[in-house]
Design an enzyme around this catalytic site. Structure first.
Site, PDB file in Angstrom:
ATOM      1  N   LYS A  48      23.831  39.100  45.580  1.00  0.00           N
ATOM      2  CA  LYS A  48      24.958  38.723  46.437  1.00  0.00           C
ATOM      3  C   LYS A  48      26.110  39.701  46.236  1.00  0.00           C
ATOM      4  CE  LYS A  48      28.688  36.440  46.371  1.00  0.00           C
ATOM      5  NZ  LYS A  48      29.491  37.287  47.282  1.00  0.00           N
ATOM      6  N   GLU A 107      29.461  40.144  32.805  1.00  0.00           N
ATOM      7  CA  GLU A 107      30.155  41.442  32.752  1.00  0.00           C
ATOM      8  C   GLU A 107      31.525  41.225  33.374  1.00  0.00           C
ATOM      9  OE1 GLU A 107      29.382  44.087  31.282  1.00  0.00           O
ATOM     10  OE2 GLU A 107      27.211  44.306  31.195  1.00  0.00           O
ATOM     11  N   CYS A 138      36.318  48.113  35.901  1.00  0.00           N
ATOM     12  CA  CYS A 138      36.372  47.166  34.785  1.00  0.00           C
ATOM     13  C   CYS A 138      36.689  47.883  33.489  1.00  0.00           C
ATOM     14  CB  CYS A 138      35.034  46.447  34.648  1.00  0.00           C
ATOM     15  SG  CYS A 138      33.654  47.580  34.498  1.00  0.00           S
ATOM     16  N   GLU A 164      44.891  42.274  33.131  1.00  0.00           N
ATOM     17  CA  GLU A 164      44.174  43.294  33.911  1.00  0.00           C
ATOM     18  C   GLU A 164      44.862  43.423  35.278  1.00  0.00           C
ATOM     19  OE1 GLU A 164      40.220  42.315  35.432  1.00  0.00           O
ATOM     20  OE2 GLU A 164      39.506  44.249  34.677  1.00  0.00           O
TER      21      GLU A 164
END
Ligand code: NAD
Length: 480
Positions: free
Chosen positions: A173, A248, A282, A382
């Site tokens: 997906k 992750e 990331c 982040e």
């Protein structure tokens, strides 16, 4: 462009005929209309993956043959580099040369894991006279994979290739923000000989297709790549069905620069680590920890780099493209305001570019936030944009403490000419991957990758990733 789902080897519309639009972040214009997978579509995809497993059309063929088909996929990805890179660049906004690298890395995943398909071995375990005990690694079954928008083809290939090598079937997906190249991956799989149902691709919203996949009782494994908050919800859904997950998640990775480093080399590495893909990575090196006595010399090098970067549409191959969406651009802008109000000083960038020709897209200047203190929000959260938070330190102990003062632990970079200092710090940093005098390694296909702390668990890339897509069966024989 009108795109369909890929289920059971066929290109199909959504069961309710629903679609969503995908936009080019460089201009804000519509790029494509894509079928939007419903819960029923996801169920069909999972069922077809199950049938593919049950038929043994993939997991039951000679592993070397699986490898051959995967090598064909690698070659086709390479042959189509320009078309795929252009599509990725338009979908995600990244500079064309970065998109080309992504396609090459995707090809390399298939090549690397093609070579491993016939080398997934078990062990024999000494039990003494009269026993033979051995293990076999069997495919875990249907692997559900939910991926983000920042590296769609690379991260798609990163999970799909080891799963296929292990003999699994996959339901992939992609993010509704950038689903295009994942669909191409599905098409390439079919063109190269993957049996129907082995690789299904179901673009759609997280709240419908994502939830339907993560909570599906008939998946056997789930690989999730995305943000921490969504990951926690996904892991809970999978837990209800006792489905193992690879998480992750995000990062706030530090680059630690000592005064004795090659400052020019470090400046190049640090700038690339934060500005690549407009900071939407990331593993972006989004915190700079710099030894106080090198601060001025180093930050002026970085500012020169930031200010000389060309910003523009991804397909014009600038140094930096746009942010993925208006919403994400506003988030980045908001963080710069927060940083200012917390006392940080903008040493470069800090605003949208003035160039009127870029007004339609979602651009932000490469930005340095200097004089950041470790507990400011811009040092802890982040941002997922081209914004580097700069914190100073005085000695190795302080560098180690600052590097670890984060909920995350994905990657860290260390820049010094002193190997003792580098190795001592590497052993103290809590992070899944550490680079010394470099940052990133051409995609790092061979290198195990994953998080400590809230950056996640489980490992992708390299041989380590096979643990996620296989399950161990122990067979104990008594004889004589
Ligand atoms: P996101 O968490 O918003 O979405 C990731 C995927 O999850 C998308 O496909 C989305 O549609 C889906 N999703 C959203 N809500 C869902 C739900 N409730 N149930 C199931 N699926 C759902 O992340 P994003 O904005 O696409 O990507 C950015 C984040 O991903 C950042 O935090 C970044 O650090 C992280 N990331 C991590 C890695 C890694 O390897 N560790 C790599 C790339 C990105």
């Amino acid at each position: 462009m009108n795109e369909t789902l890929i289920i059971n080897g066929e290109r199909v519309a959504a069961s309710d005929g629903g679609v969503f639009d995908v936009f080019d972040p460089s201009s804000g214009e519509r790029l494509a209309t894509v079928a939007k997978a419903t819960r029923a579509d996801v169920s069909r995809a999972v069922a077809s993956a199950h049938e593919a497993m049950a038929s043994k059309a993939w997991g039951g063929i000679a592993p070397a043959e699986r490898g051959r088909i995967m090598n064909r996929m690698a070659q086709m990805l390479r042959d189509r580099t320009e078309a795929l890179a252009t599509l990725e660049s338009r979908d995600n906004g990244k500079p064309l040369r970065q998109a080309r690298t992504d396609v090459q890395v995707a090809a390399r995943y298939f090549e690397f894991f093609a070579g491993i398909a016939d080398k997934i071995m078990g062990n024999t375990i000494p039990l003494g006279p009269g026993y033979l005990d051995f293990t076999v690694r069997e495919p875990i079954g249907v692997s559900a994979q939910i991926v983000p928008w920042n590296y769609p083809i690379q991260i798609g290939a990163r999970g799909v290739a080891p799963a296929l090598a292990a003999g699994c079937a996959v339901v992939l997906k992609p993010s509704s923000e950038a689903p295009m190249t994942a669909l191409r991956l599905g098409e390439i799989g079919l063109a190269c000989g993957l049996p129907p149902g082995v690789l299904n691709v179901v673009p759609g919203n997280g709240s419908e297709a994502g939830v339907a996949l993560a909570s599906h009782p008939h998946i056997n494994q789930l690989t999730f790549t995305g943000s921490v908050d969504v990951g926690i919800g996904v892991a809970k859904m999978a837990a209800d069905n006792v489905v193992p997950v690879v998480m992750e998640l995000g990062g706030k990775s530090p680059n630690v620069v000592f005064a004795d480093a090659d400052l020019d080399l470090a400046a190049q590495g640090v700038a690339n680590a934060i500005f690549q893909n407009a900071g939407q990575t990331c593993s972006a090196g989004s915190r700079l920890l710099v030894e106080r006595k090198a601060h001025d010399a180093f930050v002026s090098r970085l500012a020169d780099r930031a200010q000389s970067m060309r910003i523009g549409p991804g397909v014009s191959d600038p140094d930096m493209g746009p942010i993925i969406s208006k919403k994400q651009l506003e988030t980045v802008e908001g963080y710069v305001s927060i940083g200012r109000s917390e006392g940080a000083v903008v040493a470069a960038g800090g605003a949208r570019p003035a160039d009127a020709s870029l007004a339609g897209g979602y651009y932000f200047q490469p930005t340095l936030l200097d004089r950041v203190t470790p507990d400011m929000r811009v040092a802890q959260e982040e941002i997922f944009g081209p914004v580097l938070a700069i914190v100073e330190f005085d000695d190795l102990d302080e560098a180690a403490e600052l590097a670890n003062r984060s909920q995350y632990g994905l990657v860290a970079g260390i820049w010094t000419r002193d190997i003792n200092k580098a190795m001592s710090l590497a052993s103290r940093i809590q992070s899944g991957q550490i680079y010394i005098n470099t940052y990133g390694a051409g995609g790092g296909v061979e290198l195990p990758f994953g998080g400590y702390k809230k950056s996640g668990y489980g490992r992708e890339k390299g041989l380590e990733s096979l643990a996620s897509y296989t399950q161990v069966k122990n067979v104990c024989v008594k004889f004589g």
